[in-house]
Design a protein around this motif. Structure first.
Motif, PDB file in Angstrom:
ATOM      1  N   TYR A   1      91.107 -22.105  23.500  1.00 29.16           N
ATOM      2  CA  TYR A   1      91.116 -21.506  24.751  1.00 29.16           C
ATOM      3  C   TYR A   1      90.421 -22.505  25.856  1.00 29.16           C
ATOM      4  CZ  TYR A   1      94.062 -17.525  24.530  1.00 29.16           C
ATOM      5  OH  TYR A   1      94.951 -16.519  24.416  1.00 29.16           O
ATOM      6  N   ALA A   2      89.393 -22.987  25.310  1.00 28.76           N
ATOM      7  CA  ALA A   2      88.758 -24.025  26.143  1.00 28.76           C
ATOM      8  C   ALA A   2      89.421 -25.175  26.481  1.00 28.76           C
ATOM      9  CB  ALA A   2      87.226 -24.311  25.728  1.00 28.76           C
ATOM     10  N   ALA A   3      90.323 -25.735  25.404  1.00 26.13           N
ATOM     11  CA  ALA A   3      90.948 -26.973  25.597  1.00 26.13           C
ATOM     12  C   ALA A   3      92.033 -26.595  26.311  1.00 26.13           C
ATOM     13  CB  ALA A   3      91.483 -27.380  24.272  1.00 26.13           C
ATOM     14  N   LEU A   4      92.807 -25.467  26.330  1.00 30.77           N
ATOM     15  CA  LEU A   4      94.039 -25.115  26.790  1.00 30.77           C
ATOM     16  C   LEU A   4      93.552 -24.754  28.419  1.00 30.77           C
ATOM     17  CD1 LEU A   4      95.813 -22.997  24.257  1.00 30.77           C
ATOM     18  CD2 LEU A   4      96.467 -25.054  25.180  1.00 30.77           C
ATOM     19  N   TYR A   5      92.904 -23.875  28.600  1.00 32.23           N
ATOM     20  CA  TYR A   5      92.607 -23.151  30.073  1.00 32.23           C
ATOM     21  C   TYR A   5      91.464 -23.510  30.718  1.00 32.23           C
ATOM     22  CZ  TYR A   5      96.220 -20.470  27.459  1.00 32.23           C
ATOM     23  OH  TYR A   5      97.511 -20.158  27.106  1.00 32.23           O
ATOM     24  N   GLY A   6      90.467 -24.245  30.037  1.00 30.41           N
ATOM     25  CA  GLY A   6      89.401 -24.915  30.775  1.00 30.41           C
ATOM     26  C   GLY A   6      88.130 -24.205  31.177  1.00 30.41           C
TER      27      GLY A   6
ATOM     28  N   LEU B   1      73.650 -17.863  29.108  1.00 35.00           N
ATOM     29  CA  LEU B   1      74.234 -17.393  29.941  1.00 35.00           C
ATOM     30  C   LEU B   1      74.033 -18.259  31.223  1.00 35.00           C
ATOM     31  CD1 LEU B   1      76.550 -15.232  31.054  1.00 35.00           C
ATOM     32  CD2 LEU B   1      74.323 -13.972  31.867  1.00 35.00           C
ATOM     33  N   ASP B   2      72.830 -18.222  31.291  1.00 32.69           N
ATOM     34  CA  ASP B   2      72.473 -18.946  32.770  1.00 32.69           C
ATOM     35  C   ASP B   2      72.520 -20.889  32.661  1.00 32.69           C
ATOM     36  OD1 ASP B   2      71.889 -16.798  33.636  1.00 32.69           O
ATOM     37  OD2 ASP B   2      69.586 -16.986  33.163  1.00 32.69           O
ATOM     38  N   HIS B   3      72.908 -21.159  31.608  1.00 37.71           N
ATOM     39  CA  HIS B   3      73.373 -22.351  31.422  1.00 37.71           C
ATOM     40  C   HIS B   3      74.567 -22.924  30.760  1.00 37.71           C
ATOM     41  CE1 HIS B   3      68.893 -22.334  31.629  1.00 37.71           C
ATOM     42  NE2 HIS B   3      68.900 -23.736  31.969  1.00 37.71           N
ATOM     43  N   PRO B   4      75.666 -22.641  31.810  1.00 39.58           N
ATOM     44  CA  PRO B   4      77.163 -22.795  31.266  1.00 39.58           C
ATOM     45  C   PRO B   4      77.323 -24.247  30.845  1.00 39.58           C
ATOM     46  CG  PRO B   4      77.032 -22.238  33.578  1.00 39.58           C
ATOM     47  CD  PRO B   4      75.791 -22.006  33.057  1.00 39.58           C
ATOM     48  N   PRO B   5      78.083 -24.700  29.857  1.00 40.28           N
ATOM     49  CA  PRO B   5      78.589 -25.934  29.657  1.00 40.28           C
ATOM     50  C   PRO B   5      79.586 -26.280  31.045  1.00 40.28           C
ATOM     51  CG  PRO B   5      79.881 -24.541  28.331  1.00 40.28           C
ATOM     52  CD  PRO B   5      78.808 -23.432  29.123  1.00 40.28           C
ATOM     53  N   GLU B   6      79.985 -27.718  30.815  1.00 45.23           N
ATOM     54  CA  GLU B   6      80.886 -28.062  31.856  1.00 45.23           C
ATOM     55  C   GLU B   6      82.264 -27.500  31.622  1.00 45.23           C
ATOM     56  OE1 GLU B   6      80.186 -30.525  34.261  1.00 45.23           O
ATOM     57  OE2 GLU B   6      78.280 -30.386  33.500  1.00 45.23           O
ATOM     58  N   ARG B   7      82.719 -27.545  32.880  1.00 45.44           N
ATOM     59  CA  ARG B   7      84.511 -26.686  32.674  1.00 45.44           C
ATOM     60  C   ARG B   7      85.125 -27.245  31.400  1.00 45.44           C
ATOM     61  NH1 ARG B   7      86.752 -22.956  35.089  1.00 45.44           N
ATOM     62  NH2 ARG B   7      89.131 -22.798  35.137  1.00 45.44           N
ATOM     63  N   GLY B   8      85.797 -26.612  30.670  1.00 44.61           N
ATOM     64  CA  GLY B   8      86.524 -27.013  29.713  1.00 44.61           C
ATOM     65  C   GLY B   8      85.816 -27.348  28.356  1.00 44.61           C
ATOM     66  N   ASP B   9      84.463 -27.017  28.430  1.00 49.42           N
ATOM     67  CA  ASP B   9      83.779 -27.190  27.023  1.00 49.42           C
ATOM     68  C   ASP B   9      83.508 -26.100  26.504  1.00 49.42           C
ATOM     69  OD1 ASP B   9      83.576 -29.959  27.701  1.00 49.42           O
ATOM     70  OD2 ASP B   9      81.393 -29.858  28.366  1.00 49.42           O
ATOM     71  N   HIS B  10      83.439 -25.938  25.285  1.00 51.57           N
ATOM     72  CA  HIS B  10      83.180 -24.774  24.422  1.00 51.57           C
ATOM     73  C   HIS B  10      81.958 -25.630  23.428  1.00 51.57           C
ATOM     74  CE1 HIS B  10      83.721 -22.908  20.274  1.00 51.57           C
ATOM     75  NE2 HIS B  10      83.335 -21.930  21.232  1.00 51.57           N
ATOM     76  N   ARG B  11      80.995 -24.708  23.375  1.00 54.81           N
ATOM     77  CA  ARG B  11      79.960 -25.279  22.387  1.00 54.81           C
ATOM     78  C   ARG B  11      79.450 -24.032  21.716  1.00 54.81           C
ATOM     79  NH1 ARG B  11      75.482 -25.243  27.759  1.00 54.81           N
ATOM     80  NH2 ARG B  11      75.299 -22.970  27.756  1.00 54.81           N
ATOM     81  N   ILE B  12      78.759 -24.366  20.349  1.00 53.73           N
ATOM     82  CA  ILE B  12      78.204 -23.417  19.154  1.00 53.73           C
ATOM     83  C   ILE B  12      76.637 -23.826  19.459  1.00 53.73           C
ATOM     84  CG2 ILE B  12      78.090 -22.686  17.105  1.00 53.73           C
ATOM     85  CD1 ILE B  12      80.719 -22.117  18.378  1.00 53.73           C
ATOM     86  N   LEU B  13      75.776 -22.616  19.498  1.00 52.99           N
ATOM     87  CA  LEU B  13      74.581 -22.682  19.225  1.00 52.99           C
ATOM     88  C   LEU B  13      73.755 -21.768  18.343  1.00 52.99           C
ATOM     89  CD1 LEU B  13      73.817 -22.823  23.202  1.00 52.99           C
ATOM     90  CD2 LEU B  13      73.634 -24.953  21.297  1.00 52.99           C
ATOM     91  N   ASN B  14      73.031 -22.216  17.370  1.00 49.05           N
ATOM     92  CA  ASN B  14      72.384 -21.229  16.711  1.00 49.05           C
ATOM     93  C   ASN B  14      71.524 -20.562  17.585  1.00 49.05           C
ATOM     94  OD1 ASN B  14      73.554 -21.943  14.352  1.00 49.05           O
ATOM     95  ND2 ASN B  14      71.929 -23.614  13.796  1.00 49.05           N
ATOM     96  N   ILE B  15      71.124 -19.025  17.187  1.00 47.66           N
ATOM     97  CA  ILE B  15      69.963 -18.315  17.735  1.00 47.66           C
ATOM     98  C   ILE B  15      69.375 -17.648  16.710  1.00 47.66           C
ATOM     99  CG2 ILE B  15      71.829 -16.631  18.493  1.00 47.66           C
ATOM    100  CD1 ILE B  15      69.928 -16.008  21.081  1.00 47.66           C
ATOM    101  N   GLY B  16      68.071 -18.181  16.465  1.00 46.14           N
ATOM    102  CA  GLY B  16      67.263 -17.538  15.326  1.00 46.14           C
ATOM    103  C   GLY B  16      65.869 -17.733  15.634  1.00 46.14           C
ATOM    104  N   ASP B  17      65.002 -17.611  14.438  1.00 52.61           N
ATOM    105  CA  ASP B  17      63.802 -17.734  14.581  1.00 52.61           C
ATOM    106  C   ASP B  17      63.155 -19.146  14.221  1.00 52.61           C
ATOM    107  OD1 ASP B  17      60.863 -17.329  13.252  1.00 52.61           O
ATOM    108  OD2 ASP B  17      61.050 -16.164  14.972  1.00 52.61           O
ATOM    109  N   SER B  18      64.025 -19.688  13.022  1.00 51.14           N
ATOM    110  CA  SER B  18      63.632 -21.064  12.320  1.00 51.14           C
ATOM    111  C   SER B  18      62.509 -20.945  11.328  1.00 51.14           C
ATOM    112  CB  SER B  18      63.434 -22.405  13.287  1.00 51.14           C
ATOM    113  OG  SER B  18      62.224 -22.217  13.941  1.00 51.14           O
ATOM    114  N   GLN B  19      62.263 -19.666  11.158  1.00 49.27           N
ATOM    115  CA  GLN B  19      61.259 -19.271  10.282  1.00 49.27           C
ATOM    116  C   GLN B  19      61.664 -18.331   8.940  1.00 49.27           C
ATOM    117  OE1 GLN B  19      58.145 -20.756  10.274  1.00 49.27           O
ATOM    118  NE2 GLN B  19      58.548 -21.640  12.168  1.00 49.27           N
ATOM    119  N   PRO B  20      62.436 -18.848   7.953  1.00 44.87           N
ATOM    120  CA  PRO B  20      63.055 -17.938   7.171  1.00 44.87           C
ATOM    121  C   PRO B  20      61.943 -17.322   6.316  1.00 44.87           C
ATOM    122  CG  PRO B  20      63.332 -20.374   6.493  1.00 44.87           C
ATOM    123  CD  PRO B  20      62.837 -20.262   7.681  1.00 44.87           C
TER     124      PRO B  20
END
Length: 325
Positions: free
Chosen positions: A171-176, A237-256
């Protein structure tokens, strides 16, 4: 005046906390949830009751897989930012009830994508993915990276979440329109989900019943406190990527944390010792999770602050107050 932010899954554990944070900073929020009975609907109703009297919050009981209803709501509210957290959760439940995941996770995600792509001036979709997409892989010296291929899910739940990521990419590629997928690791804290291990263990420990420790206790999880998770969601939410971009981010603690260490910490918080029954690994479970959060940190400054002992202590205090025990 900014348009209201739509939050799906507003009666859920993470959604409830996100809505409160948005309201605290002066946002207008539209909440959506079907309030199903996957776990105690009374807990979901109690979460929603904490919004009573908040004029900047409105709630709509809707099925996110109802594409027409979701599109109409986004259009009528004029929302140009959406935080999509609604989903059918639970790895083990997906084995017994696969079609619930097809509808809530995949059809629901598609409904949200369609609503966003038809909304004029749409700014940013932030949606919930899962660390389960990484599959059961050995935990080395470094955390799971977003750049890994993630092509071997070991549960249907994980497969649906990875499918949602791929739908968003198309959808990011198709609709931006800009999109951010957040791969959540194990989230815990007050108002949590009763199906999560720390919560179900607490139920049984407080009732004087034994707990079942799967994987013979040889598992580890990247436990992340709810307030830290909300920091990351709002930051993304407050740091959107550029228009047409789709990004994946981990969100955790980094301390298993090893499962047995978590149990020991929970016992200390509750002031009671658990009777433990060791069980083998369950289908769909993974041995360990470990978040590499460097990308989210670089983008937003995200840095988890609450350590497990403090977080479980807060949870234990909430549990005793909520259940009057």
């Amino acid at each position: 005046m900014t348009s209201p932010i739509l939050v799906t899954g507003a009666a859920g554990f993470i959604g409830h906390a996100v809505v409160h944070r948005l309201l605290e900073r002066g946002e207008t929020v539209v909440g959506v949830d079907i309030v199903n009975d996957y776990y105690d609907p009374a807990l979901k109703a109690a979460r929603l009751s904490t919004f009573n009297g908040r004029r900047a919050f409105s709630f709509h009981r809707l099925d996110i897989a109802d594409a027409d209803a979701i599109a109409r709501l986004v259009r009528e509210q004029g929302s140009t930012r959406v935080i999509h957290l609604a989903a059918q959760a639970g790895v083990r439940h997906s084995i017994a009830n696969p079609f619930a995941y097809e509808r809530s996770n995949m059809a629901g995600h598609l409904s949200v994508l369609e609503a966003c792509r038809h909304q004029p001036g749409f700014e940013h979709l932030v949606y919930a993915s899962s660390s389960s997409v990484y599959g059961d892989r050995p935990m080395g010296g470094q955390g799971f990276s977003e750049d890994e291929p993630s092509v071997a899910p070991v549960s249907l739940y994980a497969a649906t979440k990875r499918s949602c990521e791929l739908m968003s990419q198309s959808y990011a590629a198709l609709y931006g329109f800009p999109q951010t997928g957040l791969r959540f690791f194990t989230v815990y804290g007050p108002w949590g989900r009763p199906d999560m291990a720390y919560f179900s263990f607490t139920d049984r420990i407080m009732a004087g019943q034994p707990i079942e420790v799967f994987g013979e206790g040889r598992m580890a999880r990247d436990f992340t406190y709810i307030d830290d998770i909300v920091d990351g969601i709002i930051g993304a939410l407050d740091h959107p990527p550029e228009r047409g971009d789709h990004r994946i981010l981990n969100i955790g603690d980094s301390q298993p944390v090893p499962l047995m260490d978590m149990i020991a910490t929970l016992e200390q918080a509750l002031g009671r010792e658990a009777v433990k029954v060791m069980r083998p690994m369950q289908p769909g479970d993974v041995t360990a999770t470990y978040a590499d959060i460097s990308k989210l940190h670089a983008l937003t400054g995200y840095a988890p602050k609450v350590r497990l002992a403090e977080g479980l202590g807060r949870f234990a205090a909430w549990y005793r107050d909520y259940y009057r025990v």
